[in-house]
Motif scaffolding. Structure first.
Motif, short mmCIF file in Angstrom:
data_model
loop_
_atom_site.label_atom_id
_atom_site.label_comp_id
_atom_site.label_asym_id
_atom_site.label_seq_id
_atom_site.Cartn_x
_atom_site.Cartn_y
_atom_site.Cartn_z
N SER A 258 28.27 40.33 38.55
CA SER A 258 29.58 40.45 39.20
C SER A 258 30.28 39.10 39.19
CB SER A 258 29.44 40.97 40.63
OG SER A 258 28.73 40.05 41.43
N PHE A 259 31.59 39.14 39.42
CA PHE A 259 32.41 37.93 39.34
C PHE A 259 33.60 38.11 40.28
CE2 PHE A 259 36.01 35.68 37.28
CZ PHE A 259 35.50 34.40 37.32
N ALA B 97 34.95 41.73 39.73
CA ALA B 97 34.56 42.39 38.49
C ALA B 97 33.07 42.72 38.52
CB ALA B 97 34.85 41.48 37.30
N LEU C 33 37.21 46.06 36.99
CA LEU C 33 37.84 45.04 37.81
C LEU C 33 38.60 45.77 38.92
CD1 LEU C 33 38.53 41.97 38.03
CD2 LEU C 33 40.62 42.50 36.78
N SER D 225 41.43 37.26 33.51
CA SER D 225 40.65 36.96 32.31
C SER D 225 39.21 36.70 32.75
CB SER D 225 41.24 35.72 31.61
OG SER D 225 40.56 35.48 30.41
N LEU D 226 38.32 37.60 32.36
CA LEU D 226 36.94 37.53 32.81
C LEU D 226 36.08 36.72 31.84
CD1 LEU D 226 36.53 41.25 33.91
CD2 LEU D 226 37.25 39.28 35.28
N LYS E 115 36.53 35.48 26.58
CA LYS E 115 37.49 35.80 27.64
C LYS E 115 37.91 37.25 27.45
CE LYS E 115 37.89 31.80 29.68
NZ LYS E 115 37.42 31.62 31.02
N TYR F 265 28.60 37.41 33.44
CA TYR F 265 29.76 36.57 33.72
C TYR F 265 29.29 35.13 33.85
CZ TYR F 265 32.25 40.90 34.62
OH TYR F 265 32.81 42.14 34.50
N GLU G 88 31.10 31.25 34.51
CA GLU G 88 32.28 30.40 34.72
C GLU G 88 32.16 29.06 34.02
OE1 GLU G 88 34.01 30.55 38.84
OE2 GLU G 88 32.00 31.33 39.19
#
Length: 187
Positions: free
Chosen positions: A53-54, A72, A100, A112-113, A134, A172, A174
């Motif tokens: 998840s994000f 997300a 999302l 943008s994930l 992305k 995900y 970052e």
């Protein structure tokens, strides 16, 4: 019953064989990359724990649940493997689905994930492939969620004789970990 899946995703997200990619040999026989590839070896896909998840927060309110704009999650994954032209590796077509949803500070919009794919040896942790992608996803009213289905087809890596324990991780990512706030000094 759920609707029938058609096209590329019907093959990718169809019934999963838990023994797909498992190769057995008579005792004492040496495994070569060519043997793996001829038998249809295809590493399993796993959503990496902790990356399923994000959250997207309003600026300057990171990690505050009251300021979540979007959240997300990842859904299903599937893969399709083929030997490389040189015959010493694999190319992989990977499918990933997700959703999302708008949070307390969310609404309609696009995020943008940051999705990462990595091919790793399970024993030893050697990384054979890693790349960040992305994935743009749009949330629309009145449901305030958006589904996505991403196909990634540029995954390629060499396979050696000891590469029978590979796994394709997806999740995900970052990038750099966020700096942690130092604890209070206590005086």
């Amino acid at each position: 019953p759920p609707p029938a899946k058609t096209g590329f995703f019907s093959g990718l997200f169809g019934p999963k064989d838990p023994n797909a990619g498992v190769i057995t040999l008579p005792g004492g026989e040496q495994i070569t990359p060519d043997m793996l590839l001829k038998q249809g070896y295809c590493p399993p896909v796993q959503i990496r724990a902790g990356t399923e998840s994000f959250m997207v927060y309003e600026r300057q309110h990171e990690d505050d649940p009251a300021y979540v704009r979007f959240q997300a999650s990842l859904g299903e994954t599937a893969r399709e493997c083929h030997p490389t032209a040189a015959g010493d590796g694999l190319t992989v077509k990977l499918g990933v689905t997700g959703r999302l949803i708008a949070g307390p500070k969310g609404g309609q919009g696009t995020a943008s994930l940051p999705l990462r794919v990595a091919v790793v040896k399970q024993h030893g942790g050697t990384v054979l492939f890693t790349k960040a992608y992305k994935v743009p996803v749009t949330v629309r009213a009145p449901q305030y969620f958006g589904d996505f289905a991403q196909v990634i087809d540029d995954i390629a890596f060499k396979v050696g004789p000891d590469d029978r324990d590979l796994v394709i991780y997806v999740g995900y990512d970052e990038g750099k970990p966020k700096p942690k706030t130092p604890p209070p000094l206590g005086y």
